[in-house]
Write an enzyme that holds these catalytic residues in place. Structure first.
Site, PDB file in Angstrom:
ATOM      1  N   SER A   1       0.868  -1.182   0.000  1.00 20.38           N
ATOM      2  CA  SER A   1       0.000   0.000   0.000  1.00 20.38           C
ATOM      3  C   SER A   1       0.906   1.234   0.000  1.00 20.38           C
ATOM      4  O   SER A   1       2.114   1.120   0.259  1.00 20.38           O
ATOM      5  CB  SER A   1      -0.841  -0.026   1.279  1.00 20.38           C
ATOM      6  OG  SER A   1      -1.448   1.221   1.538  1.00 20.38           O
TER       7      SER A   1
ATOM      8  N   TYR B   1      -3.206  -0.956  10.105  1.00 14.30           N
ATOM      9  CA  TYR B   1      -3.145  -1.202   8.659  1.00 14.30           C
ATOM     10  C   TYR B   1      -1.752  -0.893   8.108  1.00 14.30           C
ATOM     11  O   TYR B   1      -1.140  -1.706   7.405  1.00 14.30           O
ATOM     12  CB  TYR B   1      -4.205  -0.335   7.963  1.00 14.30           C
ATOM     13  CG  TYR B   1      -4.282  -0.530   6.463  1.00 14.30           C
ATOM     14  CD1 TYR B   1      -4.996  -1.592   5.927  1.00 14.30           C
ATOM     15  CD2 TYR B   1      -3.663   0.364   5.588  1.00 14.30           C
ATOM     16  CE1 TYR B   1      -5.079  -1.774   4.553  1.00 14.30           C
ATOM     17  CE2 TYR B   1      -3.739   0.196   4.220  1.00 14.30           C
ATOM     18  CZ  TYR B   1      -4.448  -0.880   3.701  1.00 14.30           C
ATOM     19  OH  TYR B   1      -4.521  -1.049   2.338  1.00 14.30           O
TER      20      TYR B   1
HETATM   21  P1  NDP Z   1     -11.989  -4.825  -1.114  1.00 19.96           P
HETATM   22  O1  NDP Z   1     -12.609  -4.527   0.194  1.00 19.96           O
HETATM   23  O2  NDP Z   1     -12.729  -4.520  -2.366  1.00 19.96           O
HETATM   24  O3  NDP Z   1     -11.502  -6.334  -1.196  1.00 19.96           O
HETATM   25  C1  NDP Z   1     -10.991  -6.997  -0.079  1.00 19.96           C
HETATM   26  C2  NDP Z   1     -11.101  -8.470  -0.368  1.00 19.96           C
HETATM   27  O4  NDP Z   1     -10.544  -9.206   0.704  1.00 19.96           O
HETATM   28  C3  NDP Z   1     -12.515  -8.921  -0.542  1.00 19.96           C
HETATM   29  O5  NDP Z   1     -12.558  -9.744  -1.676  1.00 19.96           O
HETATM   30  C4  NDP Z   1     -12.822  -9.714   0.721  1.00 19.96           C
HETATM   31  O6  NDP Z   1     -13.742 -10.745   0.400  1.00 19.96           O
HETATM   32  C5  NDP Z   1     -11.452 -10.241   1.068  1.00 19.96           C
HETATM   33  N1  NDP Z   1     -11.245 -10.499   2.494  1.00 19.96           N
HETATM   34  C6  NDP Z   1     -11.239  -9.618   3.514  1.00 19.96           C
HETATM   35  N2  NDP Z   1     -10.999 -10.243   4.674  1.00 19.96           N
HETATM   36  C7  NDP Z   1     -10.830 -11.558   4.387  1.00 19.96           C
HETATM   37  C8  NDP Z   1     -10.561 -12.706   5.160  1.00 19.96           C
HETATM   38  N3  NDP Z   1     -10.409 -12.642   6.491  1.00 19.96           N
HETATM   39  N4  NDP Z   1     -10.435 -13.891   4.533  1.00 19.96           N
HETATM   40  C9  NDP Z   1     -10.577 -13.976   3.188  1.00 19.96           C
HETATM   41  N5  NDP Z   1     -10.852 -12.917   2.405  1.00 19.96           N
HETATM   42  C10 NDP Z   1     -10.982 -11.727   3.002  1.00 19.96           C
HETATM   43  O7  NDP Z   1     -10.625  -4.016  -1.069  1.00 19.96           O
HETATM   44  P2  NDP Z   1      -9.450  -3.768  -2.116  1.00 19.96           P
HETATM   45  O8  NDP Z   1      -9.662  -4.515  -3.363  1.00 19.96           O
HETATM   46  O9  NDP Z   1      -9.266  -2.326  -2.146  1.00 19.96           O
HETATM   47  O10 NDP Z   1      -8.237  -4.405  -1.302  1.00 19.96           O
HETATM   48  C11 NDP Z   1      -7.471  -5.497  -1.760  1.00 19.96           C
HETATM   49  C12 NDP Z   1      -6.069  -5.365  -1.192  1.00 19.96           C
HETATM   50  O11 NDP Z   1      -5.477  -4.180  -1.695  1.00 19.96           O
HETATM   51  C13 NDP Z   1      -6.024  -5.260   0.332  1.00 19.96           C
HETATM   52  O12 NDP Z   1      -4.894  -5.971   0.818  1.00 19.96           O
HETATM   53  C14 NDP Z   1      -5.850  -3.779   0.555  1.00 19.96           C
HETATM   54  O13 NDP Z   1      -5.218  -3.506   1.777  1.00 19.96           O
HETATM   55  C15 NDP Z   1      -4.967  -3.428  -0.624  1.00 19.96           C
HETATM   56  N6  NDP Z   1      -4.938  -2.013  -0.950  1.00 19.96           N
HETATM   57  C16 NDP Z   1      -6.042  -1.345  -1.406  1.00 19.96           C
HETATM   58  C17 NDP Z   1      -5.955  -0.002  -1.724  1.00 19.96           C
HETATM   59  C18 NDP Z   1      -7.107   0.787  -2.250  1.00 19.96           C
HETATM   60  O14 NDP Z   1      -6.958   2.008  -2.437  1.00 19.96           O
HETATM   61  N7  NDP Z   1      -8.247   0.198  -2.517  1.00 19.96           N
HETATM   62  C19 NDP Z   1      -4.707   0.744  -1.568  1.00 19.96           C
HETATM   63  C20 NDP Z   1      -3.620  -0.060  -1.082  1.00 19.96           C
HETATM   64  C21 NDP Z   1      -3.738  -1.377  -0.797  1.00 19.96           C
HETATM   65  P3  NDP Z   1     -14.824 -11.308   1.455  1.00 19.96           P
HETATM   66  O15 NDP Z   1     -15.427 -10.142   2.139  1.00 19.96           O
HETATM   67  O16 NDP Z   1     -15.779 -12.099   0.604  1.00 19.96           O
HETATM   68  O17 NDP Z   1     -14.027 -12.190   2.366  1.00 19.96           O
END
Ligand code: NDP
Length: 253
Positions: A142, A155
């Site tokens: 990130s 985070y």
């Molecule tokens: P979303 O919230 O859209 O996606 C997060 C995903 O993680 C979902 O598919 C969710 O699916 C899954 N998830 C969360 N917790 C769990 C768990 N305990 N077990 C299994 N699956 C889990 O967020 P983003 O796409 O934005 O985030 C994806 C990654 O990118 C993360 O690591 C985030 O920190 C990182 N990121 C995002 C940024 C942004 O600006 N969006 C910037 C920097 C990094 P479900 O709920 O079905 O489990």
């Protein structure tokens, strides 16, 4: 170099946001996909879309914070496809509060998902990757891997830690022909940041102003980096942390 035909990619959190963006890129390059997340209904919708691209897709329920659940996920993927060529340890969450107000259990929840989760996942896929002669691991950092954010104590700690974990894996597993790299997204329009924009005043405009590209990123911006890091074009690239951020991390002034 960018042909992933016959490959298998396991993507945690692949049912939405950045994970689904990466899955689309890999599917277009010919890869089969395992989507692993908690919400099976959401995963099935994503899977249908990816099948439309031509991928074989398996949906698996997983809580990455639970080591046994990760082991079960990995076993089920290997039972279906017989190999895992690429792990994208993407699942992540944030709990936004000033550090002095963050409860200990909230801190632990974020660490369990964002840092322990990728550890369990990487450990679980390693024997198969080693046995098949190589593989690719992609972790998701990130801008909080680089910068401090006042509302992101847990985070940002996980996102700094994941970059170091990536470097460790890269050095430990190079001998097994496993390349391990981290992608550092800038500010990307997903469910995660839709919530952030309701919780952090002025965030939307600040990001637009600071990002040289002049816009928020979107999941489609991650298709290319996923294909590069999953394919043979990156076979001598390991231990890196690659920003995909529209220039956010190099913006001075
Ligand atoms: P979303 O919230 O859209 O996606 C997060 C995903 O993680 C979902 O598919 C969710 O699916 C899954 N998830 C969360 N917790 C769990 C768990 N305990 N077990 C299994 N699956 C889990 O967020 P983003 O796409 O934005 O985030 C994806 C990654 O990118 C993360 O690591 C985030 O920190 C990182 N990121 C995002 C940024 C942004 O600006 N969006 C910037 C920097 C990094 P479900 O709920 O079905 O489990």
């Amino acid at each position: 170099m960018f042909d992933l035909s016959g490959k298998v990619a396991l993507i945690t959190g692949g049912n939405g946001g950045i994970g689904l963006g990466m899955a689309r890129g890999l599917a277009k390059a010919g890869s089969n996909i395992v989507i692993a997340a908690r919400n099976q209904a959401k995963s099935e919708i994503a899977a249908e879309e990816l099948r439309g691209i031509g991928a074989k897709v398996q949906c698996l329920p997983v809580d990455v914070a639970d080591e046994q659940s990760v082991k079960d996920m990995t076993a089920a993927a290997l039972a279906e496809f017989g190999r895992i060529d690429c792990l994208i340890a993407n699942a992540g969450i944030s709990i936004r509060r000033p550090p002095q107000e963050l409860a200990a259990d909230e801190w632990k929840t974020v660490l369990d998902t964002n840092l322990n989760g990728p550890f369990y996942c990487a450990q679980a896929v390693y024997p198969a990757m080693k046995a098949q002669g190589g593989g690719k691991v992609i972790t998701i950092g990130s801008m909080a891997s680089i910068f401090g954010l006042p509302f992101a104590a847990a985070y940002a700690s996980t996102k700094g830690g994941i970059v170091q974990f990536t470097r460790v894996l890269a050095t430990a597993w190079a001998k097994d022909n496993i390349q391990v790299n981290s992608v550092l997204p800038g500010w990307i329009d997903t469910e995660l940041t839709q919530t952030a924009r309701t919780q952090v005043g002025g965030l939307h405009e600040r990001v637009e102003d600071r990002t040289p590209a002049g816009r928020w990123g979107n999941p489609g911006d991650f298709e290319g980096i996923a294909v590069f890091l999953a394919g043979s074009g990156s076979d001598f690239v390991t231990g890196t942390a690659i920003p995909v951020d529209g220039g956010y991390s190099v913006m001075g002034g």
